[in-house]
Design an enzyme around this catalytic site. Sequence first.
Site, PDB file in Angstrom:
ATOM      1  N   CYS A 202     -14.414   3.255 -27.218  1.00 22.97           N
ATOM      2  CA  CYS A 202     -15.798   3.731 -27.300  1.00 22.97           C
ATOM      3  C   CYS A 202     -16.452   3.789 -25.930  1.00 22.97           C
ATOM      4  O   CYS A 202     -17.419   3.069 -25.646  1.00 22.97           O
ATOM      5  CB  CYS A 202     -16.576   2.830 -28.242  1.00 22.97           C
ATOM      6  SG  CYS A 202     -15.876   2.867 -29.883  1.00 22.97           S
TER       7      CYS A 202
ATOM      8  N   TYR B   4     -10.279   4.897 -11.144  1.00 18.80           N
ATOM      9  CA  TYR B   4     -10.241   5.575  -9.841  1.00 18.80           C
ATOM     10  C   TYR B   4      -9.955   7.067  -9.963  1.00 18.80           C
ATOM     11  O   TYR B   4      -9.434   7.671  -9.023  1.00 18.80           O
ATOM     12  CB  TYR B   4      -9.139   5.049  -8.920  1.00 18.80           C
ATOM     13  CG  TYR B   4      -8.629   3.655  -9.047  1.00 18.80           C
ATOM     14  CD1 TYR B   4      -9.370   2.590  -8.537  1.00 18.80           C
ATOM     15  CD2 TYR B   4      -7.375   3.396  -9.587  1.00 18.80           C
ATOM     16  CE1 TYR B   4      -8.857   1.297  -8.590  1.00 18.80           C
ATOM     17  CE2 TYR B   4      -6.860   2.106  -9.636  1.00 18.80           C
ATOM     18  CZ  TYR B   4      -7.619   1.071  -9.140  1.00 18.80           C
ATOM     19  OH  TYR B   4      -7.118  -0.192  -9.174  1.00 18.80           O
TER      20      TYR B   4
ATOM     21  N   ARG C   7      -6.279   3.208 -14.962  1.00 19.57           N
ATOM     22  CA  ARG C   7      -6.342   3.862 -13.643  1.00 19.57           C
ATOM     23  C   ARG C   7      -7.101   5.202 -13.653  1.00 19.57           C
ATOM     24  O   ARG C   7      -7.904   5.441 -12.756  1.00 19.57           O
ATOM     25  CB  ARG C   7      -4.941   4.036 -13.053  1.00 19.57           C
ATOM     26  CG  ARG C   7      -4.256   2.712 -12.762  1.00 19.57           C
ATOM     27  CD  ARG C   7      -2.954   2.868 -11.998  1.00 19.57           C
ATOM     28  NE  ARG C   7      -3.199   3.263 -10.634  1.00 19.57           N
ATOM     29  CZ  ARG C   7      -3.012   4.476 -10.154  1.00 19.57           C
ATOM     30  NH1 ARG C   7      -2.567   5.444 -10.912  1.00 19.57           N
ATOM     31  NH2 ARG C   7      -3.280   4.737  -8.904  1.00 19.57           N
TER      32      ARG C   7
ATOM     33  N   GLY D 229       0.779  -1.233   0.000  1.00 20.25           N
ATOM     34  CA  GLY D 229       0.000   0.000   0.000  1.00 20.25           C
ATOM     35  C   GLY D 229       0.810   1.282   0.000  1.00 20.25           C
ATOM     36  O   GLY D 229       0.235   2.373  -0.084  1.00 20.25           O
TER      37      GLY D 229
ATOM     38  N   GLU E 143       4.442  -6.400   1.722  1.00 21.43           N
ATOM     39  CA  GLU E 143       4.026  -6.791   0.364  1.00 21.43           C
ATOM     40  C   GLU E 143       3.878  -5.582  -0.551  1.00 21.43           C
ATOM     41  O   GLU E 143       2.785  -5.303  -1.052  1.00 21.43           O
ATOM     42  CB  GLU E 143       2.662  -7.494   0.431  1.00 21.43           C
ATOM     43  CG  GLU E 143       2.601  -8.710   1.298  1.00 21.43           C
ATOM     44  CD  GLU E 143       1.161  -9.218   1.479  1.00 21.43           C
ATOM     45  OE1 GLU E 143       0.201  -8.469   1.232  1.00 21.43           O
ATOM     46  OE2 GLU E 143       1.024 -10.376   1.876  1.00 21.43           O
TER      47      GLU E 143
HETATM   48  C1  PLP Z   1      -3.000  -8.535  -0.268  1.00 21.13           C
HETATM   49  C2  PLP Z   1      -2.311  -7.446  -0.987  1.00 21.13           C
HETATM   50  N1  PLP Z   1      -1.010  -7.232  -0.721  1.00 21.13           N
HETATM   51  C3  PLP Z   1      -0.315  -6.259  -1.352  1.00 21.13           C
HETATM   52  C4  PLP Z   1      -0.921  -5.455  -2.303  1.00 21.13           C
HETATM   53  C5  PLP Z   1      -0.071  -4.425  -2.991  1.00 21.13           C
HETATM   54  O1  PLP Z   1      -0.520  -3.136  -2.800  1.00 21.13           O
HETATM   55  P1  PLP Z   1       0.380  -1.934  -3.333  1.00 21.13           P
HETATM   56  O2  PLP Z   1       0.616  -2.160  -4.760  1.00 21.13           O
HETATM   57  O3  PLP Z   1      -0.450  -0.725  -3.088  1.00 21.13           O
HETATM   58  O4  PLP Z   1       1.630  -1.931  -2.536  1.00 21.13           O
HETATM   59  C6  PLP Z   1      -2.279  -5.632  -2.592  1.00 21.13           C
HETATM   60  C7  PLP Z   1      -2.951  -4.765  -3.573  1.00 21.13           C
HETATM   61  O5  PLP Z   1      -4.106  -4.810  -3.821  1.00 21.13           O
HETATM   62  C8  PLP Z   1      -2.994  -6.664  -1.916  1.00 21.13           C
HETATM   63  O6  PLP Z   1      -4.275  -6.900  -2.182  1.00 21.13           O
END
Ligand code: PLP
Length: 422
Positions: free
Chosen positions: A354, A328, A324, A239, A285
């Site tokens: 379209c 969003y 994107r 995130g 992650e």
């Molecule tokens: C479970 C999980 N981990 C990591 C991410 C990666 O998020 P980001 O690309 O914002 O770091 C996501 C994105 O949707 C996710 O669903």
Amino acid sequence: MQCLHYDKTTLYMENVALSELANEFGTPLYAYSYNQILANYKRFDEAFGDYPHTVCYALKANSNPAILRMLAKCGAGADVVSGGELFFALESGIKPEKIVFAGVGKRDIDIEAAIKIGVRGINVESEMEYEVISDIASRLNRVAPVSLRINPDIDIHGHPYIATGRHGDKFGITRDIALSLIEKIKQDNYCDLVGIHAHIGSQIKEMKPYTELANYMASIARKALDTGHRLEYIDMGGGYGLDYERALSVGINARGDDDLAIDPAKIIPIFIEAIKDTGVQLIIEPGRALVANTGVLITEVLYLKKTGNTNIVIVDSGMTELIRPSLYSAYHEIVPLEIRDAETMVADVVGPICESGDFFARERKIQHVGRGDCLAVLTVGAYGYSLASNYNARPKSIELLVRGKRVKVIRERQSLEDLWDE
Ligand SMILES: Cc1ncc(COP(=O)(O)O)c(C=O)c1O
């Protein structure tokens, strides 16, 4: 994007003029910077110091095989959300013990594959899913390593489509359910509770949601350890956001400016401080933060027109290449490949698809352009190509990797025959 700069009037990625790429390979095209990908990974990895950890790259951001191989070689693990992404992670050389399997709707065959392969942890996103994982493990006579995906009810104050950690969002389980599953799994011969996981959303630009999360996760981990589980890791998810608005100035100024909104060197020590008494490993992650500022989409201007008072610039890519903005209302800087002594104009930059929702920018001030000029859409290395589609029978674009002066095709442009799959 530190990988970009103008040399006099020409836009370069590393040491390659982007206009040369457009001439040689045609448009639309995606180009990524090799050295920026490596620098981004290193920056996260080094922020852990000697604390045991794995940076599990979220494949959904960009799963080009060449990029996955690069990250695998650096030592990255993987966050996967489908059998397909699990396959990609393994093919790229990431070891099963570095793969965490998330996803709110895993299919039985994918759960079975993950157990057989021996991934690090399979996230439990609901009580029902826990029962399914346990049943599959018992049928296979194996022990499934599971991780509880917690929904901590933390608001990231971002776009609702990319907030995932509030009650009411479809992801994860509440603290109460987590505590009852911690008890239940203790009696289960076919599941081993190895992790606690959360991912509260994407494009997070403040530290506060993360500091709240760190303490919340540590308290649940302590409960699991007190219950006697052999917990191995806490996974704080991804995130980490970017400053999409400043992409170009970061490259041009080259003053050590930053387009990461969350500095890994600040957030990771906060995570470590919150969890170190538990003695478990730390997993994160990141997807976007590893690849977004490494990619540009080059597109050519097809037509200009005016409807009412609105100037419209129609380019040869659209929501099929980069969804994107449509999905969003995401902002991406749009800059010329060649700066000319031209006036500026305010225009909507739209694609050829379209759909009225097919646009890259509304009422944007850009250098005056004409038919045949090329523009670069910036910060598209994450959730760009990976969300591309063949809508309107449009072949997917070519992808290139730029390293110094060298350019490598890392995915060929699709042909019409690729699309006509009888
Ligand atoms: C479970 C999980 N981990 C990591 C991410 C990666 O998020 P980001 O690309 O914002 O770091 C996501 C994105 O949707 C996710 O669903």
